[in-house]
Write an enzyme that holds these catalytic residues in place. Structure first.
Site, short mmCIF file in Angstrom:
data_model
loop_
_atom_site.label_atom_id
_atom_site.label_comp_id
_atom_site.label_asym_id
_atom_site.label_seq_id
_atom_site.Cartn_x
_atom_site.Cartn_y
_atom_site.Cartn_z
NE ARG A 1 -3.79 -0.27 1.77
CZ ARG A 1 -5.11 -0.82 2.17
NH1 ARG A 1 -5.57 0.27 2.90
NH2 ARG A 1 -5.84 -1.19 1.32
CE LYS B 1 -2.17 -4.76 2.16
NZ LYS B 1 -2.87 -5.76 1.73
N PRO C 1 -0.04 -5.81 -6.04
CG PRO C 1 -0.58 -6.20 -8.05
CD PRO C 1 -0.45 -7.26 -6.53
N GLY D 1 -16.22 3.80 -3.53
CA GLY D 1 -15.00 3.54 -4.11
C GLY D 1 -15.46 3.21 -4.79
CB VAL E 1 -11.97 -3.53 -6.08
CG1 VAL E 1 -13.62 -4.26 -5.56
CG2 VAL E 1 -11.33 -4.32 -6.37
N GLY E 2 -14.09 -1.42 -7.11
CA GLY E 2 -15.26 -0.46 -6.76
C GLY E 2 -16.18 0.09 -8.19
CB ALA F 1 -12.98 3.88 -0.99
CG ASN G 1 -8.23 -5.13 3.51
OD1 ASN G 1 -8.93 -6.46 2.85
ND2 ASN G 1 -7.31 -4.90 2.08
#
Length: 354
Positions: A44, A80, A119, A184, A188-189, A241, A264
């Site tokens: 991220r 992460k 990613p 978002g 994906v959204g 989002a 998440n």
């Protein structure tokens, strides 16, 4: 909260940090668990108010990845990476960004294969091509570079599967006319919007990017301001989002029948999940609903699955959710608790709490 407070209060395995004066970037790698295999989770990239906030984000997201891998029954642990930028990504010159990715790869290589990245918010398949090119383990490279490409379509498919299963749990057997609020409109959204549109759903959407809102409007979606989405009446609220959207106060007032999204850590804490349960609102825990991306990346790049096999396993998210819903009813516990118990069992530590 200080970095020391974050680390001493965390139940994970390792946190590694690095600050680079040349680029002004601050790097964090958090490994929560390797019980099922090497830790895995995306990188991220964003600006943070403090380095402590970056460490907090990395540790929370790493814990969520442990749950996600266990819920999807994948042979990986949870981790992460976070890169705190000195300026917005769009303001960084290409060579500056490439140097940051090179340093990130150096960091990952020091971990000796115990953490694999991919990613996430702020990074892409092209970025993973660069990271892997510098010798670090990375999922989600472009197909041209030998990877499986973007995981966003599979993530969105999993969310859609979860929406259908959650809608059925509240008595909605057909999404035609179903009011779905999507927060978002990223990769994906927007794909969730496309899939729900094909079902004939009535879509209410928002994003901070007006261009994305215009694109959704062209698909027939109703656009509302970002600060209005939590007040919209819907059958399904789909946060796609950032996390931390639903705290206890929001759980007490949100006007929806089900919460299903890809973000998440959508709940700020378990108390928010308990409040949703008290109100009879179905929750598809994010570490279950958003598992399609992990299934895609690990299925294709570790387990050697075909695209068809990946799709079959993503469809299996519905079975996992149905089990969660049954456990919730039988045990008199929230959907969040039921899903965590299921993940704990798959981690071989029933009775613990991740």
């Amino acid at each position: 909260m200080s970095i020391e407070d974050v680390i001493t209060g965390w139940d994970g395995s390792l946190v590694a940090t690095r600050y680079d004066r040349e680029t002004g970037a601050f790097f964090v790698v958090a490994i929560h668990s390797r019980e099922r295999g090497p830790a895995a989770g995306g990188t991220r990239v964003k600006q943070y108010d403090s380095y402590a906030d970056a460490v907090t984000d990395a540790t929370r997201l790493a814990g969520a990845m442990t749950l996600k891998m266990a819920a999807a029954d994948l042979p990986m642990g949870g981790g992460k990476a976070v890169i705190a930028l000195p300026a917005p990504r769009r303001e960084l010159a290409d060579d500056h960004w490439r140097r940051i990715l090179e340093l990130h790869a150096e960091n990952l290589k020091t971990l000796g294969g115990s953490y694999w990245t991919g990613p996430d918010l702020g990074t892409s398949s092209a970025d993973m091509d660069v990271v892997c090119g510098f010798g670090a383990p990375a999922f989600g490279r472009s197909e041209a570079a030998g990877g499986s490409g973007s995981s966003a379509p599979a993530t969105a498919l999993g969310v859609h599967v979860a929406i259908v299963a959650s809608a059925a749990e509240v008595g909605i057997d057909d999404l035609a006319g179903c009011r779905i609020a999507v927060q978002g409109l990223g990769a994906v959204g927007m794909e969730v919007v496309e899939l729900a549109r094909k079902d004939g759903a009535h879509l209410i959407v928002t994003d901070i990017d007006p261009v994305l809102c215009e694109r959704a409007a062209a698909l027939g979606a109703e656009v509302v301001p970002p600060d209005a989405i939590l007040g919209v009446e819907s059958d399904v609220f789909s946060p796609c989002a950032v996390g931390g959207v639903i705290d206890v106060d929001v759980a007490r007032t949100i006007r929806t029948r089900a919460v299903v999204g890809s973000a998440n850590n959508v709940l700020t804490d378990t108390a928010a999940g308990d409040e949703l349960a008290r109100r009879g609102i179905v929750l598809a825990p994010d570490f279950v609903a958003s598992g399609g991306g992990a299934i895609h990346l690990i299925g294709r790049e570790v387990l050697g699955w075909t695209a068809e096999e990946v799709a079959t396993h993503v469809e299996g998210i519905a079975d996992t959710l149905r089990e969660v819903f049954v456990r919730s009813r039988v045990g008199g516990i929230s959907h969040d608790h039921a899903a965590r118990d299921l993940a704990d069992e798959r981690l071989g530590r029933a009775g613990s709490r991740v």
